[in-house]
Scaffold this active site. Structure first.
Site, mmCIF file in Angstrom:
data_model
loop_
_atom_site.group_PDB
_atom_site.id
_atom_site.type_symbol
_atom_site.label_atom_id
_atom_site.label_comp_id
_atom_site.label_asym_id
_atom_site.label_seq_id
_atom_site.Cartn_x
_atom_site.Cartn_y
_atom_site.Cartn_z
ATOM 1 N N ARG A 15 -1.232 14.831 12.470
ATOM 2 C CA ARG A 15 -0.229 14.477 11.460
ATOM 3 C C ARG A 15 0.078 15.725 10.659
ATOM 4 O O ARG A 15 -0.534 16.004 9.631
ATOM 5 C CB ARG A 15 -0.757 13.365 10.551
ATOM 6 N N ASP A 33 4.508 0.723 12.095
ATOM 7 C CA ASP A 33 3.336 -0.012 11.586
ATOM 8 C C ASP A 33 3.307 -1.471 12.056
ATOM 9 O O ASP A 33 2.269 -2.124 11.966
ATOM 10 C CB ASP A 33 3.314 0.021 10.050
ATOM 11 N N ARG A 39 -8.441 -0.695 4.417
ATOM 12 C CA ARG A 39 -7.572 0.327 3.826
ATOM 13 C C ARG A 39 -6.217 -0.263 3.454
ATOM 14 O O ARG A 39 -5.549 0.263 2.561
ATOM 15 C CB ARG A 39 -7.334 1.468 4.823
ATOM 16 N N CYS A 58 -6.038 12.447 12.281
ATOM 17 C CA CYS A 58 -6.423 11.100 11.874
ATOM 18 C C CYS A 58 -6.335 10.205 13.086
ATOM 19 O O CYS A 58 -6.047 10.657 14.183
ATOM 20 C CB CYS A 58 -5.530 10.567 10.768
ATOM 21 N N LYS A 73 0.833 -1.209 0.000
ATOM 22 C CA LYS A 73 0.000 0.000 0.000
ATOM 23 C C LYS A 73 0.866 1.257 0.000
ATOM 24 O O LYS A 73 0.631 2.195 -0.764
ATOM 25 C CB LYS A 73 -0.910 0.011 1.229
ATOM 26 N N ASN A 74 1.866 1.281 0.880
ATOM 27 C CA ASN A 74 2.650 2.504 1.032
ATOM 28 C C ASN A 74 3.585 2.758 -0.142
ATOM 29 O O ASN A 74 4.252 3.781 -0.202
ATOM 30 C CB ASN A 74 3.443 2.478 2.345
HETATM 31 C C1 UD1 Z 1 4.166 6.858 6.304
HETATM 32 C C2 UD1 Z 1 3.355 5.611 6.130
HETATM 33 C C3 UD1 Z 1 2.803 5.113 7.470
HETATM 34 C C4 UD1 Z 1 3.954 4.957 8.462
HETATM 35 C C5 UD1 Z 1 4.796 6.221 8.539
HETATM 36 C C6 UD1 Z 1 6.035 6.075 9.402
HETATM 37 C C7 UD1 Z 1 2.433 5.901 3.898
HETATM 38 C C8 UD1 Z 1 1.240 6.104 3.060
HETATM 39 N N1 UD1 Z 1 2.240 5.902 5.231
HETATM 40 O O1 UD1 Z 1 3.292 7.867 6.832
HETATM 41 O O2 UD1 Z 1 2.179 3.866 7.249
HETATM 42 O O3 UD1 Z 1 3.409 4.691 9.745
HETATM 43 O O4 UD1 Z 1 5.240 6.599 7.217
HETATM 44 O O5 UD1 Z 1 6.805 5.027 8.936
HETATM 45 O O6 UD1 Z 1 3.532 5.674 3.414
HETATM 46 N N2 UD1 Z 1 5.840 14.815 10.497
HETATM 47 C C9 UD1 Z 1 5.911 16.165 10.778
HETATM 48 N N3 UD1 Z 1 5.674 17.061 9.760
HETATM 49 C C10 UD1 Z 1 5.394 16.646 8.485
HETATM 50 C C11 UD1 Z 1 5.341 15.267 8.218
HETATM 51 C C12 UD1 Z 1 5.563 14.365 9.247
HETATM 52 O O7 UD1 Z 1 6.161 16.576 11.910
HETATM 53 O O8 UD1 Z 1 5.200 17.501 7.612
HETATM 54 C C13 UD1 Z 1 6.081 13.830 11.596
HETATM 55 C C14 UD1 Z 1 4.839 12.971 11.862
HETATM 56 O O9 UD1 Z 1 3.955 13.614 12.744
HETATM 57 C C15 UD1 Z 1 5.441 11.726 12.474
HETATM 58 C C16 UD1 Z 1 6.807 11.635 11.765
HETATM 59 O O10 UD1 Z 1 7.046 12.895 11.164
HETATM 60 O O11 UD1 Z 1 5.673 11.911 13.840
HETATM 61 C C17 UD1 Z 1 6.870 10.569 10.714
HETATM 62 O O12 UD1 Z 1 5.794 10.736 9.802
HETATM 63 P P1 UD1 Z 1 5.943 10.401 8.254
HETATM 64 O O13 UD1 Z 1 7.202 9.646 8.030
HETATM 65 O O14 UD1 Z 1 5.718 11.636 7.476
HETATM 66 O O15 UD1 Z 1 4.722 9.418 8.039
HETATM 67 P P2 UD1 Z 1 3.730 9.384 6.817
HETATM 68 O O16 UD1 Z 1 4.472 9.682 5.559
HETATM 69 O O17 UD1 Z 1 2.524 10.179 7.137
#
Ligand code: UD1
Length: 431
Positions: free
Chosen positions: A127, A313, A405, A122, A28-29
């Site tokens: 997030r 995850d 999902r 979410c 999925k990711n």
């Molecule tokens: C992706 C994965 C999700 C997984 C996560 C961490 C997808 C679709 N989803 O989510 O399954 O759990 O990586 O491995 O690939 N953050 C900020 N600011 C930002 C973006 C992120 O502070 O603009 C923080 C988030 O709150 C979190 C951390 O960074 O604490 C990691 O998040 P991130 O790696 O961005 O996760 P996702 O890409 O949302």
């Protein structure tokens, strides 16, 4: 999924060891950013090994809304982006899938503007998207935020992106925006997840020149015209981790194909420490546990971290397996705020787990028992299925809209491994 007057629930009868082989679904990711990347293609794209998931359907809906032809038949997705002229993603679409923010970078690259609403909170807690927006700015686009959402303008020219955290989504957004930029770009402190390597593979298959994915520095050559192409999406390491946790919980011997064991190294190490036999080969991983030998607690703290650390995850499914074990295991969740929502449900099944802030102490019990439980998020749902596989008696799992999902027909996968699982429609009031 909620129907007119009924909802689906999963009945899982535990206590039967899992046996057999299964090819793991596509990731999925990986497929979600690859679908967003299709906006950058100059011709039709065909993707193999695409899982059938509600999140994938939502991404296809966004592509069609933007003017692409896009559809899925079985595990093959075709996208023709040549008619795509739209630049706005609706609030409903942004809400339908958290990672819809990933369309921002490619939209800017394609049309020079993008209008999106905030993805909002979410089930995992807040997030933020600040890193996505600062990456887009660093690549030369203007970002304006107001109560209605985010408005971005300007074609990306490329530049240096310094991420303060190795965010997976922000790294992908930056890569996608940079591929469509007129000049070269560098992304520093990039996330190193295998799905980012897969995205690089796809972009390069279309004619892009992206280097360094899998390391902390990614370079992107701008100004290249991309064509169409064909690509096979990698296997889903988190689905694999969930199924292996199911074997750890129920006992048995299972071989999974279609997944790179190296991407599961930290998870496999935990299962090994818990007393499971683990074997791996090219494109294959096996796990066995004698049902008469209980799982052992894991001595080191299982702390979630960006790749190559232990994946957030996989935290819930692995915790569900260790809920029935000899001894106590500590978990530390470092990635998201609200990622222990499965704990209350595991307690309903007899687990002894205490949560304080970001840590959880799992005192292993001899055996869990079946119960009616509800998934509050995707991987929490996977965890409850794992717990149910090892539990005495039958469990009824609701909240399947979360599960669907990310797991393609979870009950089918469990049945293929000899598990007793079936989906039924129920009156919501009965749950
Ligand atoms: C992706 C994965 C999700 C997984 C996560 C961490 C997808 C679709 N989803 O989510 O399954 O759990 O990586 O491995 O690939 N953050 C900020 N600011 C930002 C973006 C992120 O502070 O603009 C923080 C988030 O709150 C979190 C951390 O960074 O604490 C990691 O998040 P991130 O790696 O961005 O996760 P996702 O890409 O949302």
């Amino acid at each position: 999924m909620w129907g007119g007057f009924t909802m689906s629930v999963l009945y899982i009868r535990g206590g039967k060891p899992l046996e057999g082989e299964l090819t793991v679904q596509g990731a999925k990711n990986s497929v979600l950013p690859i679908l967003a990347a299709c906006l950058l293609a100059g011709g039709p794209v065909e993707l193999d090994n695409c899982p059938r998931l509600t999140d994938v359907a939502a991404a296809l809906g966004i592509l069609r809304h933007l003017g692409c032809q896009a559809g899925q038949e079985g595990h093959v997705i075709t996208v023709d982006p040549r008619g795509a002229e739209g630049s706005a993603v609706s609030e409903e679409q942004m809400r339908s899938m958290r990672s819809s923010i990933i369309f921002l970078g490619p939209l800017l690259a394609r049309t020079g503007q993008a209008r999106l609403t905030y993805p909002g909170g979410c089930e995992l807690g807040a997030r933020p998207i600040d890193l996505h927006l600062s990456a887009i700015r660093a690549l030369g686009c203007q970002v304006t935020e107001d109560a209605g959402g985010i408005y971005c303008r300007g074609r990306p020219v490329g530049g240096e992106v310094y991420l303060t955290l190795p965010s997976v989504g922000a790294t992908e957004n930056a890569m996608l925006c940079a591929v469509g930029a007129s000049g070269d770009s560098t992304i520093v402190n990039a996330a190193r997840e295998p799905e980012i390597v897969d995205l690089q593979g796809f972009l390069n298959a279309l004619g892009a020149r992206v280097r360094g994915a899998g390391s902390g520095v990614i370079t992107v050559e701008g100004g290249r015209r991309l064509g169409g192409g064909h690509y096979t999406v990698m296997g889903d390491r988190i689905v694999a981790a969930t199924l292996l946790a199911g074997v750890a919980a129920a006992g048995g011997h299972v071989a999974l194909r279609g997944v790179d064991w190296r991407s599961l190294a930290t998870v496999l190490s935990v299962f090994h420490q818990a007393g499971c036999q683990v074997a791996s080969g090219e494109d294959r991983v096996e796990l066995a546990r004698d049902p008469s030998c209980p799982l052992q607690a894991v001595r080191e703290i299982i702390h979630t971290a960006p790749y190559p650390g232990f994946p957030t995850d996989a935290q819930a499914p692995v915790m569900a397996a260790l809920a029935a074990s000899r001894g106590s295991t500590w978990f530390e969740e470092n990635m998201f705020d609200s990622r222990y929502r499965h704990v209350a449900e595991l307690r309903n099944m007899g687990a002894d787990i205490t949560v304080r802030g970001r840590t959880a102490l799992v005192r292993g019990v001899e055996r869990l028992h079946g119960a009616r439980v509800a998934a509050a998020d995707l991987r929490g749902g996977g965890a409850l299925a794992v717990a149910a596989l090892g539990a005495r008696g039958e469990s009824v799992l609701s909240g399947l809209h979360h599960v669907d999902r990310g797991y393609e027909c979870l009950e089918g996968m469990l049945r293929q491994l000899g598990g007793q699982a079936r989906r039924e429609e129920e009156e919501p009031a009965a749950s």
